[in-house]
Scaffold this active site. Sequence first.
Site, PDB file in Angstrom:
ATOM      1  N   ARG A 224      -5.518  -3.125 -11.440  1.00  0.00           N
ATOM      2  CA  ARG A 224      -6.562  -2.703 -12.370  1.00  0.00           C
ATOM      3  C   ARG A 224      -6.321  -3.376 -13.721  1.00  0.00           C
ATOM      4  NH1 ARG A 224      -9.053  -1.637  -8.662  1.00  0.00           N
ATOM      5  NH2 ARG A 224      -9.905   0.351  -7.952  1.00  0.00           N
ATOM      6  N   HIS A 272     -12.850  -9.844  -9.495  1.00  0.00           N
ATOM      7  CA  HIS A 272     -12.545  -8.623  -8.731  1.00  0.00           C
ATOM      8  C   HIS A 272     -12.970  -8.767  -7.263  1.00  0.00           C
ATOM      9  CE1 HIS A 272     -11.822  -4.019  -9.166  1.00  0.00           C
ATOM     10  NE2 HIS A 272     -11.544  -4.425  -7.921  1.00  0.00           N
TER      11      HIS A 272
HETATM   12  P1  NDP Z   1      -1.172   3.050  -2.565  1.00  0.00           P
HETATM   13  O1  NDP Z   1      -1.551   4.320  -3.218  1.00  0.00           O
HETATM   14  O2  NDP Z   1      -1.145   2.980  -1.088  1.00  0.00           O
HETATM   15  O3  NDP Z   1       0.301   2.615  -3.050  1.00  0.00           O
HETATM   16  C1  NDP Z   1       0.698   2.720  -4.368  1.00  0.00           C
HETATM   17  C2  NDP Z   1       2.128   2.215  -4.524  1.00  0.00           C
HETATM   18  O4  NDP Z   1       2.468   2.239  -5.920  1.00  0.00           O
HETATM   19  C3  NDP Z   1       3.169   3.108  -3.814  1.00  0.00           C
HETATM   20  O5  NDP Z   1       4.201   2.315  -3.273  1.00  0.00           O
HETATM   21  C4  NDP Z   1       3.712   3.968  -4.955  1.00  0.00           C
HETATM   22  O6  NDP Z   1       5.049   4.409  -4.762  1.00  0.00           O
HETATM   23  C5  NDP Z   1       3.663   2.991  -6.104  1.00  0.00           C
HETATM   24  N1  NDP Z   1       3.630   3.689  -7.391  1.00  0.00           N
HETATM   25  C6  NDP Z   1       2.676   4.519  -7.858  1.00  0.00           C
HETATM   26  N2  NDP Z   1       3.023   4.991  -9.080  1.00  0.00           N
HETATM   27  C7  NDP Z   1       4.213   4.435  -9.374  1.00  0.00           C
HETATM   28  C8  NDP Z   1       5.096   4.541 -10.468  1.00  0.00           C
HETATM   29  N3  NDP Z   1       4.828   5.328 -11.538  1.00  0.00           N
HETATM   30  N4  NDP Z   1       6.260   3.855 -10.435  1.00  0.00           N
HETATM   31  C9  NDP Z   1       6.571   3.085  -9.358  1.00  0.00           C
HETATM   32  N5  NDP Z   1       5.768   2.934  -8.277  1.00  0.00           N
HETATM   33  C10 NDP Z   1       4.610   3.605  -8.293  1.00  0.00           C
HETATM   34  O7  NDP Z   1      -2.108   1.921  -3.182  1.00  0.00           O
HETATM   35  P2  NDP Z   1      -2.692   0.619  -2.443  1.00  0.00           P
HETATM   36  O8  NDP Z   1      -1.551  -0.240  -2.040  1.00  0.00           O
HETATM   37  O9  NDP Z   1      -3.679   0.970  -1.419  1.00  0.00           O
HETATM   38  O10 NDP Z   1      -3.519  -0.068  -3.640  1.00  0.00           O
HETATM   39  C11 NDP Z   1      -2.973  -0.327  -4.915  1.00  0.00           C
HETATM   40  C12 NDP Z   1      -4.088  -0.589  -5.896  1.00  0.00           C
HETATM   41  O11 NDP Z   1      -4.672  -1.862  -5.668  1.00  0.00           O
HETATM   42  C13 NDP Z   1      -5.290   0.360  -5.819  1.00  0.00           C
HETATM   43  O12 NDP Z   1      -5.019   1.584  -6.463  1.00  0.00           O
HETATM   44  C14 NDP Z   1      -6.380  -0.434  -6.502  1.00  0.00           C
HETATM   45  O13 NDP Z   1      -6.399  -0.148  -7.879  1.00  0.00           O
HETATM   46  C15 NDP Z   1      -5.953  -1.883  -6.292  1.00  0.00           C
HETATM   47  N6  NDP Z   1      -6.897  -2.597  -5.418  1.00  0.00           N
HETATM   48  C16 NDP Z   1      -7.502  -3.739  -5.914  1.00  0.00           C
HETATM   49  C17 NDP Z   1      -8.349  -4.467  -5.120  1.00  0.00           C
HETATM   50  C18 NDP Z   1      -8.969  -5.726  -5.616  1.00  0.00           C
HETATM   51  O14 NDP Z   1      -9.908  -6.229  -4.979  1.00  0.00           O
HETATM   52  N7  NDP Z   1      -8.500  -6.300  -6.703  1.00  0.00           N
HETATM   53  C19 NDP Z   1      -8.683  -4.028  -3.749  1.00  0.00           C
HETATM   54  C20 NDP Z   1      -7.981  -2.857  -3.323  1.00  0.00           C
HETATM   55  C21 NDP Z   1      -7.118  -2.181  -4.147  1.00  0.00           C
HETATM   56  P3  NDP Z   1       5.454   5.385  -3.543  1.00  0.00           P
HETATM   57  O15 NDP Z   1       5.333   4.523  -2.289  1.00  0.00           O
HETATM   58  O16 NDP Z   1       6.850   5.739  -3.831  1.00  0.00           O
HETATM   59  O17 NDP Z   1       4.478   6.520  -3.555  1.00  0.00           O
HETATM   60  C1  OXD Z   2     -10.429  -1.081  -4.577  1.00  0.00           C
HETATM   61  C2  OXD Z   2     -10.955  -2.253  -5.270  1.00  0.00           C
HETATM   62  O1  OXD Z   2      -9.777  -0.242  -5.211  1.00  0.00           O
HETATM   63  O2  OXD Z   2     -11.747  -3.006  -4.667  1.00  0.00           O
HETATM   64  O3  OXD Z   2     -10.668  -0.970  -3.353  1.00  0.00           O
HETATM   65  O4  OXD Z   2     -10.588  -2.498  -6.411  1.00  0.00           O
END
Ligand code: NDP
Ligand code: OXD
Length: 309
Positions: A224, A272
């Site tokens: 983000r 994006h």
């Molecule tokens: P998940 O919720 O599956 O995973 C999040 C990861 O971040 C977990 O490993 C979690 O740790 C870790 N995390 C969260 N908070 C912290 C913190 N404070 N300190 C350390 N680690 C932390 O998310 P996704 O992998 O599905 O997606 C990640 C992001 O990617 C989405 O939220 C979205 O914003 C973005 N996205 C962007 C896209 C694009 O087109 N650009 C498309 C899809 C997604 P733990 O495993 O320990 O819980």
């Molecule tokens: C998502 C994105 O969060 O596209 O899926 O950013």
Amino acid sequence: MSLLLIAPDRDMTPWSEALQAEDPNLDIEIWPNVSDKKNVQFAVSWNQPKHLLDSYPNMKAISSLGAGVDHLLGDEALPESVTICRVVAPSLVQQMKEYVLGTVINIQRNLVQYIRQKDIGRWEARSHPLAKDVGIGILGLGELGRPVAQQLAQVGYTVSGWSRSEKNIDHVNTFAGADQLPNFLGQTQILICLLPLTPETNNILDLDLFKQLQNPSWIINVARGEHLVDEDLIYALDSGIIDGAWLDVFNEEPLPNKHAFWNRENIIVTPHIASITKPSEVADQIVENYKLSLSGMELNYKVDRDIGY
Ligand code: NDP
Ligand code: OXD
């Protein structure tokens, strides 16, 4: 009872068709054309207008149209009682793996510079490191970060990952929690942000973090825009603290015409598109969650509203 699709900046007709194909008996409405707000119990939402979500008195659950849920959890109109879920799909993972691998190879092998050299007819070979000598660090090892890390390790890069809770992933050095962040950053030359946007991760990509990376280093932000402090990136690039940034997400989208990022050679901008949710890939899980919510059962891919993802 109806299922409401809310996404002011998208054509939701393909979504309606994909959900209807999954179950022809569904009553689907597309915001703002809602016949009776009292009938709406479930919504699929993306960047919904503010002050909207609390106007549906019987709303039980809302699914994000994508992986991120920050647009929902950051909305003050979201009632406490509403359950939030997200989508999870192999096609989302596959697209993110493709995008990140493409960016990493481009950076390691200087491909962007070669494209620019071709434009001015320059024949100049640049040195590049072997993949095993490139330290890649992935912030976030969730649904997307973990497979991205595994793929990069498979290709031959030296990969580390950072998450909140401890992980064990073959061929990936894992770090957890704030205490281990400095050690993780200290061995990273290409940093990839795949964190959810939460109060803890907002502005995490700032000058203090950049200074802890190896030099030279690159940032890839596919999570983000709010993870990144824009002015700190410009300062870090100008003062040689980091070499470049590959950005797919921005504080304001579309990125405004006058934004400083457009005119920087060492900032790559994509609109994006790293991983896009295809309606047909997630229609089944949305319909299932809709039905689970109507029968008062636990939803799949439910978000923990306390931790924010
Ligand atoms: P998940 O919720 O599956 O995973 C999040 C990861 O971040 C977990 O490993 C979690 O740790 C870790 N995390 C969260 N908070 C912290 C913190 N404070 N300190 C350390 N680690 C932390 O998310 P996704 O992998 O599905 O997606 C990640 C992001 O990617 C989405 O939220 C979205 O914003 C973005 N996205 C962007 C896209 C694009 O087109 N650009 C498309 C899809 C997604 P733990 O495993 O320990 O819980
Ligand atoms: C998502 C994105 O969060 O596209 O899926 O950013």
